[in-house]
Design a protein around this motif. Structure first.
Motif, PDB file in Angstrom:
ATOM      1  N   THR A  21       0.850  -1.209   0.000  1.00  0.00           N
ATOM      2  CA  THR A  21       0.000   0.000   0.000  1.00  0.00           C
ATOM      3  C   THR A  21       0.879   1.251   0.000  1.00  0.00           C
ATOM      4  O   THR A  21       0.652   2.190  -0.772  1.00  0.00           O
ATOM      5  N   GLU A  24       2.567   1.517  -3.475  1.00  0.00           N
ATOM      6  CA  GLU A  24       1.650   1.935  -4.555  1.00  0.00           C
ATOM      7  C   GLU A  24       1.344   3.430  -4.449  1.00  0.00           C
ATOM      8  O   GLU A  24       1.169   4.105  -5.455  1.00  0.00           O
ATOM      9  N   LYS A  25       1.276   3.948  -3.208  1.00  0.00           N
ATOM     10  CA  LYS A  25       0.900   5.346  -3.017  1.00  0.00           C
ATOM     11  C   LYS A  25       2.110   6.288  -2.967  1.00  0.00           C
ATOM     12  O   LYS A  25       1.956   7.498  -2.841  1.00  0.00           O
ATOM     13  N   ASP A  71      -4.449   5.165   3.005  1.00  0.00           N
ATOM     14  CA  ASP A  71      -5.145   5.624   1.805  1.00  0.00           C
ATOM     15  C   ASP A  71      -5.814   6.975   2.032  1.00  0.00           C
ATOM     16  O   ASP A  71      -5.825   7.833   1.151  1.00  0.00           O
ATOM     17  N   GLY A  76      -1.487  10.209  -3.776  1.00  0.00           N
ATOM     18  CA  GLY A  76      -1.153   9.035  -4.594  1.00  0.00           C
ATOM     19  C   GLY A  76      -2.414   8.308  -4.983  1.00  0.00           C
ATOM     20  O   GLY A  76      -3.520   8.675  -4.550  1.00  0.00           O
ATOM     21  N   LYS A  78      -5.615   6.050  -5.232  1.00  0.00           N
ATOM     22  CA  LYS A  78      -6.494   5.470  -4.200  1.00  0.00           C
ATOM     23  C   LYS A  78      -6.431   3.944  -4.294  1.00  0.00           C
ATOM     24  O   LYS A  78      -6.640   3.385  -5.379  1.00  0.00           O
TER      25      LYS A  78
END
Ligand SMILES: N[C@@H](CCC(=O)N[C@@H](CS)C(=O)NCC(=O)O)C(=O)O
Length: 210
Positions: A21, A24-25, A71, A76, A78
Motif C-alpha cells: 500500500t 503503490e501510493k 489511503d 497518490g 487510491k
C-alpha cells in the motif's frame, strides 16, 4: 509530516499488504522487523499479531485498518475507491480472502510446510491433504472472479488485489497449490501480470524463518 513505521516481519503476507500500500501510493516508510508476540508488536496489537503501524501520534494494528488509514491520509493513487459501491467491492474481497482463503491456504496448508509438525519433522501430510478440496474450490472462485477485468474488484489495481498477491506468491512455490494455480488460467495470468508491479517486486520477502 512524521515518517510511517511499519512493524512486523517481512515474510508475513499481511505485513506485505501494508508495505505494498505504501509502495503503490509513494508513501515513504521504515520497516521495523518484529515477530508476532514480540515486545515491539505487543505494544501495538492486543493479540500480538503483525503488522502494526506508527505515524506520529497514530498507532494502529490490523492490515485493513492500516491500509485504509494510509489511503485516507496520503495522496497518490487510491487503493480503496471513493465510490461507495466500488469501495464495498474491495472490502468484500478483502474480507473473503482474510476469512476464507487465508485460514485454508496460509494457516492450514502453507504453515504445514513452513513449520512441519509431522513425524520426523516432516510436513503433516494429513493436514495438507485435508486442505486440498477447499483450496481447489477457492482457486475456482478466485479464477472466476478475475476472469472479467483482470482485477478482483472493478477495473483497477486495488487493496483487494494487494491483499491476495502475497498469498499467491507463496502458493505458486508449493507442489499442490502450484499445480492448482497453473491450472487456474485466469488467476495465473493475473498473478504473472501483477507480479511485475514495482510494489510487489520491492516487497519480496526473505525466505520464511530468516
Ligand atoms: N487480521 C490480521 C491478521 C494478522 C495475522 O494473522 N498475522 C500473522 C502473521 S501473517 C500473525 O501475527 N500470526 C501470529 C498469531 O496469530 O499469533 C491483519 O489483517 O493484520
Amino acid at each position: 509530516m512524521a515518517k510511517v513505521e511499519i512493524i512486523g516481519m517481512p515474510q508475513s503476507t499481511f505485513v506485505r499488504v501494508v508495505r505494498m500500500t505504501c509502495e503503490e501510493k509513494g508513501v515513504p516508510y521504515d520497516l521495523t522487523a518484529a515477530r508476532p508476540h514480540s515486545p515491539e508488536i505487543n505494544a501495538v496489537h492486543p493479540f500480538g499479531k503483525v503488522p502494526g503501524m506508527r505515524h506520529g501520534d497514530v498507532e494502529l494494528c490490523e492490515s485493513k485498518a492500516i491500509a485504509t488509514y494510509l489511503d485516507r491520509t496520503f495522496g497518490g493513487p487510491k487503493v480503496i475507491p471513493e465510490d461507495p459501491a466500488q469501495a464495498a467491492q474491495v472490502e468484500q474481497w478483502v474480507s473473503i480472502v482474510n476469512t476464507v482463503v487465508d485460514p485454508t491456504m496460509i494457516r492450514q496448508y502453507l504453515l504445514s510446510y513452513i513449520f512441519p509438525k509431522g513425524a520426523d519433522g516432516k510436513p503433516d501430510r494429513k493436514a495438507i491433504e485435508a486442505a486440498l478440496p477447499a483450496m481447489q474450490q477457492q482457486f475456482d472462485v478466485l479464477d472466476k472472479a478475475v476472469a472479467g477485468t483482470g482485477y478482483l474488484a472493478g477495473k483497477s489495481y486495488t487493496l483487494a488485489d494487494m491483499n491476495l498477491m502475497p498469498i499467491l506468491a507463496y502458493l505458486e512455490r508449493l507442489p499442490e497449490s502450484g499445480e492448482m494455480l497453473k491450472k487456474s488460467k485466469n488467476l495465473s495470468a493475473y498473478f504473472a501480470r501483477h507480479a511485475e508491479r514495482p510494489s510487489f517486486k520491492n516487497t519480496t520477502p526473505p525466505p520464511p524463518g530468516q
